[in-house]
Design an enzyme around this catalytic site. Structure first.
Site, PDB file in Angstrom:
ATOM      1  N   LYS A 187       0.874  -1.177   0.000  1.00  0.00           N
ATOM      2  CA  LYS A 187       0.000   0.000   0.000  1.00  0.00           C
ATOM      3  C   LYS A 187       0.912   1.229   0.000  1.00  0.00           C
ATOM      4  CE  LYS A 187      -1.927   2.869   2.232  1.00  0.00           C
ATOM      5  NZ  LYS A 187      -1.707   4.303   1.949  1.00  0.00           N
ATOM      6  N   GLU A 393       8.445  15.865  16.172  1.00  0.00           N
ATOM      7  CA  GLU A 393       8.983  15.738  14.815  1.00  0.00           C
ATOM      8  C   GLU A 393       8.221  16.692  13.905  1.00  0.00           C
ATOM      9  OE1 GLU A 393       8.293  12.040  12.623  1.00  0.00           O
ATOM     10  OE2 GLU A 393      10.367  12.128  11.965  1.00  0.00           O
TER      11      GLU A 393
HETATM   12  P1  ADP Z   1       2.784  10.375   7.285  1.00  0.00           P
HETATM   13  O1  ADP Z   1       2.407  11.439   8.233  1.00  0.00           O
HETATM   14  O2  ADP Z   1       4.199  10.317   6.920  1.00  0.00           O
HETATM   15  O3  ADP Z   1       1.848  10.301   6.092  1.00  0.00           O
HETATM   16  P2  ADP Z   1       1.483   8.027   8.277  1.00  0.00           P
HETATM   17  O4  ADP Z   1       1.897   7.113   9.363  1.00  0.00           O
HETATM   18  O5  ADP Z   1       0.188   8.752   8.427  1.00  0.00           O
HETATM   19  O6  ADP Z   1       2.677   9.019   8.094  1.00  0.00           O
HETATM   20  O7  ADP Z   1       1.424   7.269   6.885  1.00  0.00           O
HETATM   21  C1  ADP Z   1       2.355   6.340   6.428  1.00  0.00           C
HETATM   22  C2  ADP Z   1       1.621   5.272   5.656  1.00  0.00           C
HETATM   23  O8  ADP Z   1       0.707   4.616   6.536  1.00  0.00           O
HETATM   24  C3  ADP Z   1       0.779   5.769   4.485  1.00  0.00           C
HETATM   25  O9  ADP Z   1       0.829   4.819   3.431  1.00  0.00           O
HETATM   26  C4  ADP Z   1      -0.614   5.846   5.085  1.00  0.00           C
HETATM   27  O10 ADP Z   1      -1.652   5.749   4.132  1.00  0.00           O
HETATM   28  C5  ADP Z   1      -0.604   4.626   5.987  1.00  0.00           C
HETATM   29  N1  ADP Z   1      -1.584   4.663   7.095  1.00  0.00           N
HETATM   30  C6  ADP Z   1      -2.088   5.741   7.728  1.00  0.00           C
HETATM   31  N2  ADP Z   1      -2.975   5.364   8.684  1.00  0.00           N
HETATM   32  C7  ADP Z   1      -3.041   4.015   8.658  1.00  0.00           C
HETATM   33  C8  ADP Z   1      -3.773   3.019   9.402  1.00  0.00           C
HETATM   34  N3  ADP Z   1      -4.639   3.356  10.349  1.00  0.00           N
HETATM   35  N4  ADP Z   1      -3.554   1.722   9.103  1.00  0.00           N
HETATM   36  C9  ADP Z   1      -2.678   1.362   8.149  1.00  0.00           C
HETATM   37  N5  ADP Z   1      -1.970   2.238   7.415  1.00  0.00           N
HETATM   38  C10 ADP Z   1      -2.141   3.550   7.650  1.00  0.00           C
END
Ligand code: ADP
Length: 491
Positions: A187, A393
């Site tokens: 993903k 951060e």
């Molecule tokens: P950033 O702030 O760098 O976008 P995230 O942790 O929000 O960091 O996102 C990193 C990845 O995790 C992205 O591919 C995002 O779509 C995915 N992501 C965000 N929330 C979830 C979740 N609840 N479960 C699984 N994947 C997630």
């Protein structure tokens, strides 16, 4: 800050659908989402918005491929050969891939072309070489038995990646997974799906069997969460924020999936008065402002020894003045926009907060231009350990300078954060360098350098910066299960 615009050609966007079982298909729901050019805020392409239904199909395809003889019975050396071929195909298209990465992410083309892409190719080749070097041991057990271990692929792996190094994160994830013989449901980040989809196309062209790599673009709480929940996925490798990792860990508890996390940081970059100051200024500048500050290992807390403080701050501010912001696709550009509106807003909020907290904004602090998500390279002086800008951060071009008097006072301060991803020390005193390397709680310590990455060197975090390591031999382990086989010899 000068602006220069004579951009390279924008590449054609060829892949926007889900890639499942070797087929390109729209999301089952028919939904799409827009991926934007962060420099202009214009839509680049509409991309399939995958969710649980698409993840379901991807997991089925990956599970089927895991059992199929064209993958499970493939000689390890041939598996490596397919990976070398993928690396070659990426190298053949390196200019176009770099342009696509730069366009979708906003990173300067010179970085995409000369930093990200070469590391992508190198990482895939490094792990390709591992494919036929994964072996077990013979074990000297008591009694008349012959006991040995086999190292088998962990199975179907879910890989969820962020947007800051889109293609490099693909390589870090696919490399060890493919070498181990796993199959993949990936993903990509919703901000930057395009190069991952292009890499899937190249993987197919390289001859990697259909279903071994599946890509489901979409959002985290829908597509990402479905990957984490799916009982048909054996392991999740995640890179992103620690708060997302906490959600993933809770969700994964039901099925006890194996987990590896590479998360955020607030890395101390420590400059002693006895350092080569030219080198330290350049290194500290690069260590924070590279990639618009959007690095999990960014040296965002710069600890400077009192005696050189004034000169150091002056010189960083001068570097910031010289920095060329502008169109990421221009060869001259050194700093592009932040990846999206949300990141831009978050950074501007932290800049305001830094001012309110009493830090001195020496340079930058404002939006650059009136289109796109550009933030001026910003330098805060007079930062103290408790300030939010020294603890949270920010993930943007915002450097915090803190002053220290001696090493004993420094160590606890440098470690006073929830994170522990990286650190750097600038000094000519080898004893001091090694002492700090021992005492700083971080997965990587650079001495008189910053952001030196190599596919062979493990990378990951202490504390809330992660779990497990990526790259090197250590990066392969989470993709393998150990099986012990014991045979009675007098049966
Ligand atoms: P950033 O702030 O760098 O976008 P995230 O942790 O929000 O960091 O996102 C990193 C990845 O995790 C992205 O591919 C995002 O779509 C995915 N992501 C965000 N929330 C979830 C979740 N609840 N479960 C699984 N994947 C997630």
């Amino acid at each position: 800050m000068a602006t220069i615009t004579h951009p390279v050609r924008r590449p054609q966007v060829r892949q926007t659908d889900c890639f499942i079982g070797g087929q390109w298909q729209p999301a089952q729901s028919g939904q799409t989402f827009a991926t934007l050019d962060p420099a202009t805020e214009e839509v680049i392409a509409e991309v399939a918005e995958g969710d649980a239904a698409d993840v379901e199909l991807a997991v089925r395809a990956a599970r089927e491929a895991l059992e199929r003889s064209d993958w499970s019975r493939l000689d390890a050396r041939d598996r490596g050969r397919l990976m070398y071929r993928l690396a070659d195909l990426i190298e053949e298209e390196i200019d176009e891939l770099a342009a696509l990465e730069s366009w979708d992410n906003g990173k300067p083309i010179r970085d995409a072309r000369h930093v990200d892409l070469p590391l992508v190719v190198d990482c895939l080749r490094y792990y390709a070489g591992y494919a036929d070097k994964i072996h077990g041991q013979t074990i000297p057990v008591r009694g008349n038995y012959f006991s040995y271990t086999r190292r088998e692929p962990v199975g179907v792996v879910g890989q969820i990646i962020p947007w800051n190094f889109p293609m490099l994160m693909v390589a870090w994830k696919w490399g060890p997974a493919l070498a181990a013989g796993c199959t993949i449901v990936m993903k990509p980040a919703e901000q930057t799906p395009l190069t991952c989809l292009r890499m899937a196309r190249l993987a197919q062209k390289a001859g990697i069997p259909d279903g071994v790599i599946n890509v489901v673009p979409g959002y985290g709480p829908t597509a990402g969460a479905a990957v984490v929940r799916h009982p048909g996925i054996d392991k999740v490798a995640f890179t992103g924020e620690h708060t997302t990792a906490q959600i993933i860990m809770r969700e994964a508890a039901t099925s006890l999936k194996r987990l590896t996390f590479e998360l955020g940081g607030k890395s101390p970059n420590i400059v002693f008065a006895d350092a080569d100051l030219d080198q330290a200024v350049r290194g500290a500048h690069f260590g924070l402002y590279f990639n618009q500050g959007q690095c999990c290992c960014a040296g965002s807390r710069v600890f400077v020894e009192e005696a050189i403080h004034d000169e150091f701050v002056e010189r960083i501010a001068a570097e910031n003045q010289r920095r060329r912001l502008g169109d990421p696709l221009s060869a001259e550009t050194e700093q592009g926009p932040q990846v999206d509106r949300a990141q831009f807003d978050k950074i501007m909020k932290y800049i305001d907060l830094g001012k309110q907290e009493g830090a001195v904004c020496v340079s930058g602090g404002k939006r650059f231009g009136d289109r796109g998500y550009f933030v001026e390279p910003t330098l805060f002086d007079g930062v103290t350990d408790e300030m939010r800008i020294a603890q949270d951060e920010i993930f943007g071009p915002v450097m915090s300078v803190l002053t220290f008097r001696d090493l004993d006072e420094l160590v606890p301060r440098a470690n006073k954060t929830i994170y522990g991803l990286a650190a750097a020390v600038w000094t000519r005193d080898i004893g001091k360098a090694h002492r700090l390397a021992r005492e700083i709680k971080a997965g990587t310590v650079w001495v008189n350098c910053y952001d030196v990455f190599d596919a062979a060197a493990p990378f990951g975090g202490f504390k809330m910066s992660g779990m497990g390591r990526e790259l090197g031999e250590e990066g392969l382990r989470p993709y393998l299960e150990t099986k012990t086989v014991t045979v009675a010899l007098d049966a």
